[in-house]
Every structure is written in structure tokens, then in C-alpha cells.
Design a protein around this motif. Sequence first.
Motif, PDB file in Angstrom:
ATOM      1  N   GLN A 231      -9.537 -74.019  27.437  1.00  0.00           N
ATOM      2  CA  GLN A 231     -10.121 -75.203  27.032  1.00  0.00           C
ATOM      3  C   GLN A 231     -11.477 -75.505  27.158  1.00  0.00           C
ATOM      4  OE1 GLN A 231      -8.434 -76.850  24.692  1.00  0.00           O
ATOM      5  NE2 GLN A 231      -6.494 -75.724  24.750  1.00  0.00           N
ATOM      6  N   ASN A 232     -11.929 -74.744  28.537  1.00  0.00           N
ATOM      7  CA  ASN A 232     -13.173 -75.189  28.992  1.00  0.00           C
ATOM      8  C   ASN A 232     -14.126 -74.149  29.038  1.00  0.00           C
ATOM      9  OD1 ASN A 232     -11.846 -74.228  31.015  1.00  0.00           O
ATOM     10  ND2 ASN A 232     -12.655 -75.666  32.324  1.00  0.00           N
ATOM     11  N   ALA A 233     -14.295 -73.323  27.954  1.00  0.00           N
ATOM     12  CA  ALA A 233     -15.106 -72.021  28.280  1.00  0.00           C
ATOM     13  C   ALA A 233     -16.478 -72.450  28.394  1.00  0.00           C
ATOM     14  CB  ALA A 233     -15.257 -71.383  27.014  1.00  0.00           C
ATOM     15  N   GLU A 234     -17.060 -73.611  28.027  1.00  0.00           N
ATOM     16  CA  GLU A 234     -18.140 -74.217  28.168  1.00  0.00           C
ATOM     17  C   GLU A 234     -18.844 -74.516  29.507  1.00  0.00           C
ATOM     18  OE1 GLU A 234     -17.151 -75.057  23.940  1.00  0.00           O
ATOM     19  OE2 GLU A 234     -16.302 -75.148  26.069  1.00  0.00           O
ATOM     20  N   GLU A 235     -17.602 -74.677  30.187  1.00  0.00           N
ATOM     21  CA  GLU A 235     -17.918 -75.324  31.689  1.00  0.00           C
ATOM     22  C   GLU A 235     -17.893 -74.070  32.787  1.00  0.00           C
ATOM     23  OE1 GLU A 235     -15.015 -78.392  32.801  1.00  0.00           O
ATOM     24  OE2 GLU A 235     -15.499 -79.355  30.924  1.00  0.00           O
ATOM     25  N   VAL A 236     -17.219 -72.924  32.347  1.00  0.00           N
ATOM     26  CA  VAL A 236     -16.945 -71.945  33.141  1.00  0.00           C
ATOM     27  C   VAL A 236     -17.867 -70.399  32.929  1.00  0.00           C
ATOM     28  CG1 VAL A 236     -14.684 -72.587  33.867  1.00  0.00           C
ATOM     29  CG2 VAL A 236     -14.945 -71.161  31.932  1.00  0.00           C
ATOM     30  N   LEU A 237     -18.338 -70.421  31.820  1.00  0.00           N
ATOM     31  CA  LEU A 237     -18.720 -69.398  31.198  1.00  0.00           C
ATOM     32  C   LEU A 237     -20.486 -69.633  31.261  1.00  0.00           C
ATOM     33  CD1 LEU A 237     -16.758 -67.747  28.563  1.00  0.00           C
ATOM     34  CD2 LEU A 237     -17.190 -66.902  30.848  1.00  0.00           C
ATOM     35  N   SER A 238     -21.500 -68.660  31.478  1.00  0.00           N
ATOM     36  CA  SER A 238     -22.864 -68.741  31.309  1.00  0.00           C
ATOM     37  C   SER A 238     -23.231 -68.758  29.976  1.00  0.00           C
ATOM     38  CB  SER A 238     -23.552 -67.563  31.880  1.00  0.00           C
ATOM     39  OG  SER A 238     -23.103 -66.428  31.290  1.00  0.00           O
ATOM     40  N   ALA A 239     -24.227 -69.444  29.596  1.00  0.00           N
ATOM     41  CA  ALA A 239     -24.627 -69.598  27.958  1.00  0.00           C
ATOM     42  C   ALA A 239     -24.448 -68.409  27.380  1.00  0.00           C
ATOM     43  CB  ALA A 239     -26.052 -70.080  28.191  1.00  0.00           C
ATOM     44  N   GLY A 266     -23.844 -61.415  38.491  1.00  0.00           N
ATOM     45  CA  GLY A 266     -23.345 -62.716  38.392  1.00  0.00           C
ATOM     46  C   GLY A 266     -23.880 -63.458  37.159  1.00  0.00           C
ATOM     47  N   PHE A 267     -23.922 -62.731  36.158  1.00  0.00           N
ATOM     48  CA  PHE A 267     -24.260 -63.165  34.761  1.00  0.00           C
ATOM     49  C   PHE A 267     -23.325 -63.781  33.931  1.00  0.00           C
ATOM     50  CE2 PHE A 267     -28.329 -60.230  34.932  1.00  0.00           C
ATOM     51  CZ  PHE A 267     -28.892 -60.856  35.760  1.00  0.00           C
ATOM     52  N   ILE A 268     -22.056 -63.907  34.486  1.00  0.00           N
ATOM     53  CA  ILE A 268     -21.081 -64.175  33.468  1.00  0.00           C
ATOM     54  C   ILE A 268     -20.492 -65.534  33.654  1.00  0.00           C
ATOM     55  CG2 ILE A 268     -18.616 -63.584  32.626  1.00  0.00           C
ATOM     56  CD1 ILE A 268     -20.820 -61.723  31.736  1.00  0.00           C
ATOM     57  N   THR A 269     -19.985 -65.907  34.966  1.00  0.00           N
ATOM     58  CA  THR A 269     -19.428 -67.359  34.871  1.00  0.00           C
ATOM     59  C   THR A 269     -20.773 -68.126  35.443  1.00  0.00           C
ATOM     60  OG1 THR A 269     -19.197 -67.087  37.525  1.00  0.00           O
ATOM     61  CG2 THR A 269     -17.645 -66.115  35.983  1.00  0.00           C
ATOM     62  N   ALA A 270     -20.198 -69.549  35.434  1.00  0.00           N
ATOM     63  CA  ALA A 270     -21.138 -70.715  35.793  1.00  0.00           C
ATOM     64  C   ALA A 270     -21.367 -70.554  37.490  1.00  0.00           C
ATOM     65  CB  ALA A 270     -20.292 -72.063  35.527  1.00  0.00           C
ATOM     66  N   GLN A 271     -22.119 -70.950  38.001  1.00  0.00           N
ATOM     67  CA  GLN A 271     -22.560 -70.542  39.273  1.00  0.00           C
ATOM     68  C   GLN A 271     -22.317 -72.005  40.423  1.00  0.00           C
ATOM     69  OE1 GLN A 271     -23.791 -67.360  40.472  1.00  0.00           O
ATOM     70  NE2 GLN A 271     -22.763 -67.168  38.722  1.00  0.00           N
ATOM     71  N   ASN A 272     -21.373 -72.432  39.867  1.00  0.00           N
ATOM     72  CA  ASN A 272     -20.795 -73.423  40.937  1.00  0.00           C
ATOM     73  C   ASN A 272     -19.983 -72.570  41.981  1.00  0.00           C
ATOM     74  OD1 ASN A 272     -21.330 -75.518  39.077  1.00  0.00           O
ATOM     75  ND2 ASN A 272     -19.716 -74.885  37.966  1.00  0.00           N
ATOM     76  N   GLU A 273     -19.766 -73.246  43.131  1.00  0.00           N
ATOM     77  CA  GLU A 273     -19.253 -72.479  44.383  1.00  0.00           C
ATOM     78  C   GLU A 273     -17.562 -72.235  43.862  1.00  0.00           C
ATOM     79  OE1 GLU A 273     -17.901 -73.054  49.133  1.00  0.00           O
ATOM     80  OE2 GLU A 273     -19.084 -74.763  47.745  1.00  0.00           O
ATOM     81  N   TRP A 274     -17.104 -73.175  43.176  1.00  0.00           N
ATOM     82  CA  TRP A 274     -15.827 -72.933  42.567  1.00  0.00           C
ATOM     83  C   TRP A 274     -15.779 -73.294  41.203  1.00  0.00           C
ATOM     84  CZ3 TRP A 274     -11.458 -70.757  45.111  1.00  0.00           C
ATOM     85  CH2 TRP A 274     -11.632 -70.361  46.593  1.00  0.00           C
ATOM     86  N   ASN A 275     -14.977 -72.632  40.046  1.00  0.00           N
ATOM     87  CA  ASN A 275     -14.857 -72.934  38.959  1.00  0.00           C
ATOM     88  C   ASN A 275     -13.452 -73.168  38.529  1.00  0.00           C
ATOM     89  OD1 ASN A 275     -17.668 -72.623  37.835  1.00  0.00           O
ATOM     90  ND2 ASN A 275     -17.519 -70.589  38.303  1.00  0.00           N
ATOM     91  N   THR A 276     -13.195 -74.122  37.780  1.00  0.00           N
ATOM     92  CA  THR A 276     -11.900 -74.406  37.398  1.00  0.00           C
ATOM     93  C   THR A 276     -11.791 -74.125  36.026  1.00  0.00           C
ATOM     94  OG1 THR A 276     -11.830 -76.458  38.879  1.00  0.00           O
ATOM     95  CG2 THR A 276     -10.135 -76.130  37.274  1.00  0.00           C
TER      96      THR A 276
END
Length: 618
Positions: A231-239, A266-276
Amino acid sequence: MKKVVGLLLLLVFAASLAAQGLYMPRNIKAAYDKGTRSLKGVPGVEYWQNKGVYDISVRVDPLSKIVTGSETIVYTNNSPDTLKELVIRFVNNLHKPEAPRYDYFSSDFLTEGLKIKTLSIDRFIYKTDGSNWGTVSPIELAKSILPGQQVQVKIEWSYPLSKESDREGQIDPQTFFCAYAYPRISVYDDYNGWDQLQHLGRQEFYNDFNDYNLKVQAPKNYVVWATGTLQNAEEVLSADALKRFKSSFTATEIVPVATAEQMKQGFITAQNEWNTWHFTADNITDVTFALSSQYVWDAGSIMVDSVSGRRVSMQAAYKEGAADFKQYVNWGKYCLQWFSSKWPGVPYPYTTMTAIQGFADMEYPMMVNDASIEDLKDSRLTLDHEVAHTYFPFYMGTNETRYAFMDEGWATAFEYLIGIEENGKTYADSAFKALRVERYINDPSAEQDQPIISMSSQLSGVGYGNNAYVKPALAYLALKDLLGDALFKKALHQYMTNWNGKHPIPWDFFYLFNTATQQNLSWFWNNWFFSNHYIDLKVKQMDANTVQVENVGGFAIPFYVKMVWTDGSERSTHYSPVVWKGTQSINIKTSTNKKIKSIVIDGGIFMDATPDDNHLLL
């Protein structure tokens, strides 16, 4: 008047179903007597099943290998019974040292198991002691749940991921397959009440159709794949990864959402310490998820419903260099379309299918966990088999724990049928015999000849495997031969339509096929499912113009009789399983104007226990 006569005939036929002569345990008979199930093979007017709505949040720590979680379950009692207890199931307590198991496991398999931090039911707080929890644990309720009532269950828990497992646990230090990762409410049904069978590691599962809202917390650079729709690909994936991921939903070719190098950098996920990562799935029997910081991620799509034009996302996650998994997206697209249009011929009902390289060769709703296999044809058949489970037991919620043949037998039959399309009949027959039938038919031990209807939970060793996979697959294929493809598919579709999202038992299947075909097939059900038969035909000469084919083993199988004449001409005649209805031998006339040289009987994939007596030289 014609309508009245037709109705009377239908009623007469329905009444005949009540006297079909099939053994029925007392608890099953009681369900039919109560009207929760019908002798027509459809859900009865009093049919019911309970349901949970699960809101789950979990966190996976790759360093400690600990899964922690919390959940809220809104559970509805749709039964006519007052529930004085809830039964909580946590499969992964199989890893506790004191847990009963079907086989020996090494010390790396063992963990401390589930620890319950808090448990409340409708705000009543229960004392918890993790050491007392098994794979199934009943909880006496402070207040009973009346028919039609809902309760709210809240649980906080944690458990360690096992180093050595099969269906779940640590795949490698940076990759984890988290199946059965949450406590769930066991099934309460109309024929057994609470399902309190402990999980021993071999028999599979039986769950209600629930709605799931799943949130998985993982560190940055860890991708999470799960049952359901992200549901939240925009929040957890890089552009860039998001762009590739979205394009895969309509792509006909493989889209490399994440390469091994991109994952490493490290080019795939958002670079937050933790992603949900947030997934949802409704009216499904389970959710599962996997995560990795190193797996390659491929995706593509395929249209599964030509009427609506609906497409399905096919995804694969695997170690770089796995030759078979590089083809998994294309293989998966093929089998999704084939199962949707050919056998069973029901459009794949979900939004996604994800294959994870692991070690289990195991199915989950919308996911499979497969080992990488060097033999590419074998690897593809493994994928076919696991994806086929979409229909049995996930489209139809069969009780795998007690009646494994209701899902494994069908998946094995579909594996054979799609194998013919993929590899040709010669290879498909050879592979099916080598991988499935030979070990069964060449083993004369008593375990092999137990009736298929025997409860899987009471079987062990070779008796379990062949009763779950081989014998029922052959039974379904024999039935297909007996009825012909059109009538067989008509009955199969009626069975699946009536029991989609519900819990059929074997007698529902038997009776529904009787109703759909307007035939009393009880002779066939008794022959294949309630007997100690095996496969063994024998041919012998009766006189100059007649040979007899004797069914020594008893199973009603299809077979061919090949006659060769001295002038070199030959004829092969197919015989349907129906020839064995009410008899154990048939006579075949051989007289022609030519002299016969030899006769051979051949069951094909229905391999014979004593093939030496399957031919005559005349």
C-alpha cells in the motif's frame, strides 16, 4: 407440468444421494444432520464459519534475529454455539525443545519459542507465561462469546527465527522468511468444534478466511515481500526503484526492480533508519512475509482474466546467480495464465504472486518459498506445484491437517497436466512416474495401502506422503478420464464455486461431483478413497479368441490394450476406469481374420506393481 416433473426428478436424485453407501464418521454425519452441509455437496442452509479481522505490526531485527509484534484481532462468532474458550495457535512453537515433532531435528532447529508479553480479550488482561504455550493453546474466557458476538483480542509477542528450518526462519544471515509469524485464533468449525491438533512439523494447515492489515518494520536497505498488496510503495522505495516497480504492473517483459549491485549500494529502499512496509489482503487464510538486504528482485505481469482484462503482478526474489530463479517471473506468468485458462480454468483470484528463493518448496497465499534446483525442468515443476495450491487450499479452505489429499492431490495432478504443456507428454509421463509414482508402487509395505480417506494427522512415514500426493492425484486423473474433460471441468467448477472462501470436507467433494454429473459415483469414491487397493492389472489367455484382464490390485484405473498381429499391424484401445464398476475382470475378444502375435496392457502413469504379467506372447 414439465417443470413439476423436472423438480420431482431432481428431488428423487437428491434423495438418492442420502443412500450412497459412503462411510461417514459420526461427527461428519452430525454436521449433515444439522444442515450445515448438504447431501447435494453444497453448503447447507445452516452453514456458518467464523472470521477474524487482523491488524498486525511486526518488527524484524536482523542482528538479534528476533521478531517482535503486536496485533488486534476482531473475532466474530458466527456459530450457533456459545464459546467458553478461545484457542490460540502459534505454529513456530514447534521449535521449542519440548514440542512434539514428527521427526528428528538438529539443535540448530531449536529456539525458546513464543513469548507473550501481553494478552487481553475485551480488555480483560490475562496472565501470560511463555513457557506454557504450545503450537495450540486454549484460553478459558472470563466472559463467554455468544452466537453473533464479536470480541477484541490484543496480543504483544516476540520469538526468535530458527537457524535451521524448512518452512520459515533464517535463509541466510541477511534473508529471512517469516511464515506463521503471528499468534492466530484457531478454527472453530461445524464438525470438530475447536481445532486443537498440535502442529508436528509435517501436516500442513487449516485456517479461517480472515482480513489482514500487515505492517512490517525492517531496517533501511531491507526489502520486504509479503502476501497482499503493497500500500505504501512511495514511502519505502527510492524514486528509481519505485518507477521500475510501478512499470512492472503492466510490463510483459521482466523488469529488474533491484539488481544485486543496487541492493549492495543501498539504492532501493528509502534511507530511513527503519521503514514500515504496509500490505493488505482480505478474505484469505494467512499472510506471510520475507525480507532481505541482498536478494535480486524481478517483476512482471500477466493477464489472467480475458473477460475483465485483469493483470497479476509476478515477482521473484533470489540470490544472484540462481539460474532457475532468473526465469521464475516468466515461468510464473506462464503457469498463472495456464491455471487461469486451462486447469482448473479459474482466473487467478489475487493481485500478486511472489516467489522467494528459500528451502521449503512450500506454498502460502500469494507467495511460494522454493529451493533453487539445478535441473531447470524439475525447478519449473516445483513452481507449478506450489502456485497450483492457490486453488487448493487457498481459494477453497480445505483442512490440510486432517485431509491433505484435498489440496496436495490436486496440486500434484495439476503439476502433471501443466507439465505436459511445458515439456511434452513423453517427458511429463517419465518425470511423473520417476518423481511421484515409482516409490509408491514399488513399495509393498502396509503403510502404502491405507485408504486415502484416512486422516492425515494419523499417518506417518511413506503412508502420509503417498496418501497425500500420489494416490489422490491418480484418483483425480482417473476421474477426469472417466468423465471426460468437459463434464469433469463442469463438476470441478461447481465444486470450486460453491466452496470458494469456505471449508469443504471430502464428503462435500464426493456429493457435489455426484450432483454436478448427475451420476452416483459412490462406486468410484469407495474404490479409490475408502479401500486398501493398489494398482496391479494382469492379462491372461482364456481361449483362442479371448483374453482376460484381471484387476488384481483393485483400483479403477484407465489403461490401454495393445494388440500386435503377425503381419506387423497393431491396434491400441483405451479403456476407461468405468470398466471396473462392479467387476474385477473384463474379457476382451481378439478374434480377427489375422493371427495375433502379442497383447500388452499399459496403464501409463498408473504404474503396475507387477508389470511382468502385463503382456502375453501368443
